[in-house]
Design a protein around this motif. Structure first.
Motif, PDB file in Angstrom:
ATOM      1  N   LYS A   1       0.866  -1.187   0.000  1.00  0.00           N
ATOM      2  CA  LYS A   1       0.000   0.000   0.000  1.00  0.00           C
ATOM      3  C   LYS A   1       0.893   1.225   0.000  1.00  0.00           C
ATOM      4  O   LYS A   1       1.829   1.305   0.804  1.00  0.00           O
ATOM      5  CB  LYS A   1      -0.910   0.019   1.229  1.00  0.00           C
ATOM      6  N   VAL A   2       0.602   2.161  -0.888  1.00  0.00           N
ATOM      7  CA  VAL A   2       1.421   3.367  -1.013  1.00  0.00           C
ATOM      8  C   VAL A   2       0.533   4.606  -0.951  1.00  0.00           C
ATOM      9  O   VAL A   2      -0.433   4.730  -1.706  1.00  0.00           O
ATOM     10  CB  VAL A   2       2.228   3.369  -2.327  1.00  0.00           C
ATOM     11  N   ILE A   3       0.859   5.504  -0.035  1.00  0.00           N
ATOM     12  CA  ILE A   3       0.259   6.838  -0.019  1.00  0.00           C
ATOM     13  C   ILE A   3       1.194   7.734  -0.818  1.00  0.00           C
ATOM     14  O   ILE A   3       2.366   7.899  -0.453  1.00  0.00           O
ATOM     15  CB  ILE A   3       0.117   7.348   1.421  1.00  0.00           C
TER      16      ILE A   3
ATOM     17  N   SER B   1       3.656  22.068  -5.921  1.00  0.00           N
ATOM     18  CA  SER B   1       3.511  22.725  -4.625  1.00  0.00           C
ATOM     19  C   SER B   1       3.401  21.750  -3.458  1.00  0.00           C
ATOM     20  O   SER B   1       3.513  22.155  -2.296  1.00  0.00           O
ATOM     21  CB  SER B   1       2.271  23.620  -4.638  1.00  0.00           C
ATOM     22  N   ASP B   2       3.166  20.456  -3.756  1.00  0.00           N
ATOM     23  CA  ASP B   2       3.038  19.506  -2.654  1.00  0.00           C
ATOM     24  C   ASP B   2       3.521  18.122  -3.066  1.00  0.00           C
ATOM     25  O   ASP B   2       3.612  17.782  -4.254  1.00  0.00           O
ATOM     26  CB  ASP B   2       1.598  19.446  -2.136  1.00  0.00           C
ATOM     27  N   PHE B   3       3.831  17.320  -2.060  1.00  0.00           N
ATOM     28  CA  PHE B   3       4.303  15.953  -2.278  1.00  0.00           C
ATOM     29  C   PHE B   3       4.164  15.201  -0.955  1.00  0.00           C
ATOM     30  O   PHE B   3       4.335  15.766   0.125  1.00  0.00           O
ATOM     31  CB  PHE B   3       5.770  15.943  -2.731  1.00  0.00           C
ATOM     32  N   ILE B   4       3.828  13.912  -1.038  1.00  0.00           N
ATOM     33  CA  ILE B   4       3.782  13.060   0.158  1.00  0.00           C
ATOM     34  C   ILE B   4       4.045  11.621  -0.247  1.00  0.00           C
ATOM     35  O   ILE B   4       3.670  11.198  -1.358  1.00  0.00           O
ATOM     36  CB  ILE B   4       2.418  13.171   0.880  1.00  0.00           C
ATOM     37  N   ILE B   5       4.707  10.868   0.639  1.00  0.00           N
ATOM     38  CA  ILE B   5       4.931   9.449   0.400  1.00  0.00           C
ATOM     39  C   ILE B   5       4.967   8.710   1.730  1.00  0.00           C
ATOM     40  O   ILE B   5       5.486   9.208   2.736  1.00  0.00           O
ATOM     41  CB  ILE B   5       6.239   9.191  -0.392  1.00  0.00           C
ATOM     42  N   ASP B   6       4.343   7.548   1.751  1.00  0.00           N
ATOM     43  CA  ASP B   6       4.407   6.611   2.856  1.00  0.00           C
ATOM     44  C   ASP B   6       4.077   5.241   2.283  1.00  0.00           C
ATOM     45  O   ASP B   6       3.459   5.139   1.205  1.00  0.00           O
ATOM     46  CB  ASP B   6       3.415   6.983   3.964  1.00  0.00           C
TER      47      ASP B   6
ATOM     48  N   THR C   1      -7.160   7.360   0.369  1.00  0.00           N
ATOM     49  CA  THR C   1      -7.141   6.091  -0.353  1.00  0.00           C
ATOM     50  C   THR C   1      -5.743   5.742  -0.847  1.00  0.00           C
ATOM     51  O   THR C   1      -5.288   6.254  -1.884  1.00  0.00           O
ATOM     52  CB  THR C   1      -8.094   6.143  -1.564  1.00  0.00           C
ATOM     53  N   PRO C   2      -5.025   4.873  -0.128  1.00  0.00           N
ATOM     54  CA  PRO C   2      -3.715   4.445  -0.632  1.00  0.00           C
ATOM     55  C   PRO C   2      -3.875   3.587  -1.883  1.00  0.00           C
ATOM     56  O   PRO C   2      -4.918   2.966  -2.116  1.00  0.00           O
ATOM     57  CB  PRO C   2      -3.134   3.639   0.527  1.00  0.00           C
ATOM     58  N   ILE C   3      -2.833   3.576  -2.701  1.00  0.00           N
ATOM     59  CA  ILE C   3      -2.799   2.686  -3.865  1.00  0.00           C
ATOM     60  C   ILE C   3      -2.393   1.306  -3.379  1.00  0.00           C
ATOM     61  O   ILE C   3      -1.404   1.155  -2.655  1.00  0.00           O
ATOM     62  CB  ILE C   3      -1.811   3.210  -4.922  1.00  0.00           C
ATOM     63  N   VAL C   4      -3.165   0.289  -3.740  1.00  0.00           N
ATOM     64  CA  VAL C   4      -2.936  -1.077  -3.267  1.00  0.00           C
ATOM     65  C   VAL C   4      -2.514  -1.957  -4.442  1.00  0.00           C
ATOM     66  O   VAL C   4      -3.173  -1.976  -5.486  1.00  0.00           O
ATOM     67  CB  VAL C   4      -4.202  -1.649  -2.607  1.00  0.00           C
TER      68      VAL C   4
ATOM     69  N   ASP D   1      -5.710  15.734  -3.728  1.00  0.00           N
ATOM     70  CA  ASP D   1      -5.190  15.616  -2.366  1.00  0.00           C
ATOM     71  C   ASP D   1      -6.145  14.850  -1.447  1.00  0.00           C
ATOM     72  O   ASP D   1      -5.694  14.110  -0.566  1.00  0.00           O
ATOM     73  CB  ASP D   1      -4.922  17.014  -1.794  1.00  0.00           C
ATOM     74  N   ASN D   2      -7.438  15.030  -1.636  1.00  0.00           N
ATOM     75  CA  ASN D   2      -8.393  14.300  -0.804  1.00  0.00           C
ATOM     76  C   ASN D   2      -8.306  12.788  -1.040  1.00  0.00           C
ATOM     77  O   ASN D   2      -8.391  11.998  -0.101  1.00  0.00           O
ATOM     78  CB  ASN D   2      -9.824  14.781  -1.080  1.00  0.00           C
TER      79      ASN D   2
END
Length: 560
Positions: free
Chosen positions: A216-218, A291-296, A259-262, A253-254
């Motif tokens: 699972k990847v956010i 302007s934005d970025f996130i990963i987990d 909803t992570p990618i599975v 962004d919502n």
């Protein structure tokens, strides 16, 4: 599966027996020229066409008797015997046994499969958790090449930065701002649309057989993931794919937040190694100025504990083409009732028993199937049951580590004092809903549960009485039959005879008639008081060689 799986049908829409073959090795396997057989004296009964099984995967062959060799759907020329039989996979030379169940697999049961599994149940394993520490590097050249994707023994990331995920950056007040624990805006924005991220973890392979692997990847926006250097999944991967690539896809962004990618990585489970591993991800923004970025990321597995060894057994949840669950032993022996279904006038004690050591018996008197649920179990049989009124007993045996026993149903109807003296020169059918009410109307799509007794004339006296033992008893579902005639005081009935354990059809052969599960009790009432017209025409039709239903005159007692 040797009982024609209703839940796994072939392309004709037909239920079928099936055979699952799994490649447990680390390389692709070919079955071309190999054989399947259900007779050890005929090892070349059915030959495989060109068929390959990727490492860690399974194929399903329908044992339907249709003999088809279409690569998309294979059918053997034989079916499987539910009562037990030999089954073997034979090599191309026609005599080398590659795998077999010998001398015979045991008796098979409806909707339950049989095969190789683990004695212990499936367990979950968290390899990488959301919120883990992650090593990261924002490259400004392609100096690392592909080395950074490799496992810890082949790449040293000690010089990389370390942070707690989720990491990324967001505009002040942006949707993702409160989700980011580590801000990497100064390092990434304006430098590279991509970042390299390494999630280290350890895996102890001892006594573990991985049955499923899931990632699972956010992410905002895309990524390519590697397990110890093996590419295992991606989202928004461009072509060509470079060290500074941008994602070809975007996510709101919502959606990113909720909803992570599975991705199912089960086919890549062989990339796991004993000891130190790494999940390496190249995370991609849509541009280096975004302007934005996130990963987990989260990496989880299901595995079987193999410490108790691999063994044959039953599976109550068949999984054709997928890894088997933990195995169960066969069911307890059938329950014995001290008295069979009957009509009675005097109260009596009823005992239940099974010859299986350690098994417990649970029963119901409300027509429901017994339950062994810990939260709401049915009564356990310990002492004789007093039968002093019309009662149905449904009983089932349970044993830890085994599939549940078959449900056994018996019914006891209390007669008024005048009924035992009644006799007839016709067979007698008794129908009771055991206090559940009348059958539904003719337009109903449901049926009222009932129990039926069939009594036949005594061969010596020619008379039928209700004080003796019935020749046949069965559960059934009934409803009124007809149109306007369905509302006569003496109405006809549409009847389905049912199995003891569920409402599936049970074929019966009452009164010398053909085997069937759908029956009619035909009460002509006003339109044919002699009850002769239909039976006469049916008989004439049969005598001239045309189809017509078989009929039998009967007396009927009903409390409906």
């Amino acid at each position: 599966m040797a009982s024609a799986d209703e839940n796994y049908r072939d392309s004709d829409g037909a239920p079928s027996d099936w055979i699952e073959i799994t490649n447990s090795g680390n390389n692709e396997a070919s079955l071309e020229g190999c054989y399947l057989t259900n007779n050890n004296a005929d090892p070349t009964r059915w030959i495989f066409p060109q068929t390959k099984i990727p490492a860690g995967n399974s194929i399903v062959v329908f044992a339907s008797g249709k003999d088809r060799k279409d690569a998309n759907e294979l059918h053997t020329s034989f079916t499987l015997d539910r009562g037990g039989d030999y089954l073997g996979l034979i090599g191309p030379d026609g005599f080398t046994v590659l795998s077999e169940v010998a001398p015979n697999y045991p008796q098979q049961y409806e909707n339950i499969s049989y095969g190789i599994g683990m004695a212990n149940g499936a367990k979950s394993l968290s390899l990488v958790k959301f919120g883990s520490n992650v090593k990261y590097f924002i490259a400004d050249t392609d100096a690392l090449g592909n080395d950074w994707k490799k496992d810890p023994s082949l790449f040293n990331d000690s010089a990389w930065s370390e942070a707690l995920s989720p990491l990324g950056f967001e505009s002040s007040g942006g949707i993702l701002e409160d989700s980011i624990l580590s801000n990497i805006k100064d390092e990434m924005r304006g430098t590279n649309a991509s970042g390299f991220f390494r999630y280290p973890f350890t895996f102890d392979s001892d006594s573990k057989q991985i049955t499923s692997l899931e990632l699972k990847v956010i992410i905002d926006d895309g990524f390519v993931a590697y397990l110890n250097g093996v590419e295992v999944g991606s989202f928004g991967k461009p072509s060509p794919f470079l060290w500074n690539s941008s994602s070809t896809k975007s996510r709101s962004d919502n959606i990113v937040k909720s909803t992570p990618i599975v991705i199912d990585l089960t086919s890549h489970r062989s990339a796991l190694i004993d000891g130190n591993n790494v999940l390496a991800i190249q995370g991609m923004n849509q541009s280096r100025s975004s302007s934005d970025f996130i990963i987990d990321a989260e990496l989880s597995a299901q595995f079987r504990d193999t410490s108790a060894g691999i063994q044959y057994g039953y599976f109550i949840n068949p999984t054709p083409g997928k890894p088997n669950d933990s195995v169960l032993n066969g069911p307890p022996q059938e329950i014995t009732f001290s008295k069979q279904s009957c009509m009675f006038t005097q109260s009596f004690e009823l005992s239940l028993s099974t010859t299986t050591p350690g098994a417990i018996i649970r029963y119901t008197t409300d027509l429901s199937v017994p339950s062994n649920d810990r939260k709401d179990p049915s009564p356990q049989f310990t002492n004789p049951i007093i039968i002093n009124e019309s009662t149905q007993i449904r009983a089932q045996a349970f044993l830890p580590g085994s599939i549940d026993g078959q449900v056994r149903t018996e019914s006891y109807l209390k007669m008024s004092q005048s009924i035992p003296d009644f006799s007839s020169d016709l067979p007698i059918i008794v129908i009771s809903t055991l206090g559940k009410g009348s059958p539904p109307g003719t337009s109903s799509t449901t049926r009222r549960e009932a129990y039926m007794f069939f009594f036949e004339p005594d061969p010596e006296t020619g008379r039928t009485v209700l004080s003796g033992s019935p020749q046949l008893t069965t559960r059934a579902g009934i409803r009124r039959r007809g149109s306007s005639s369905g509302y006569w005081p003496k109405y006809s009935l549409s009847i389905e005879t049912w199995k003891d354990g569920n409402d599936d059809d049970r074929n019966i052969e009452p009164l010398g008639m053909s085997r069937e599960a759908d029956w009619i009790l035909n009460a002509r009432y006003e339109w044919d008081l002699a009850l002769m017209r239909n039976p006469f025409v049916y008989e004439v039709s049969r005598q001239i060689g045309r189809y017509a239903p078989h009929t039998q005159f009967v007396e009927v007692f009903s409390d409906t």
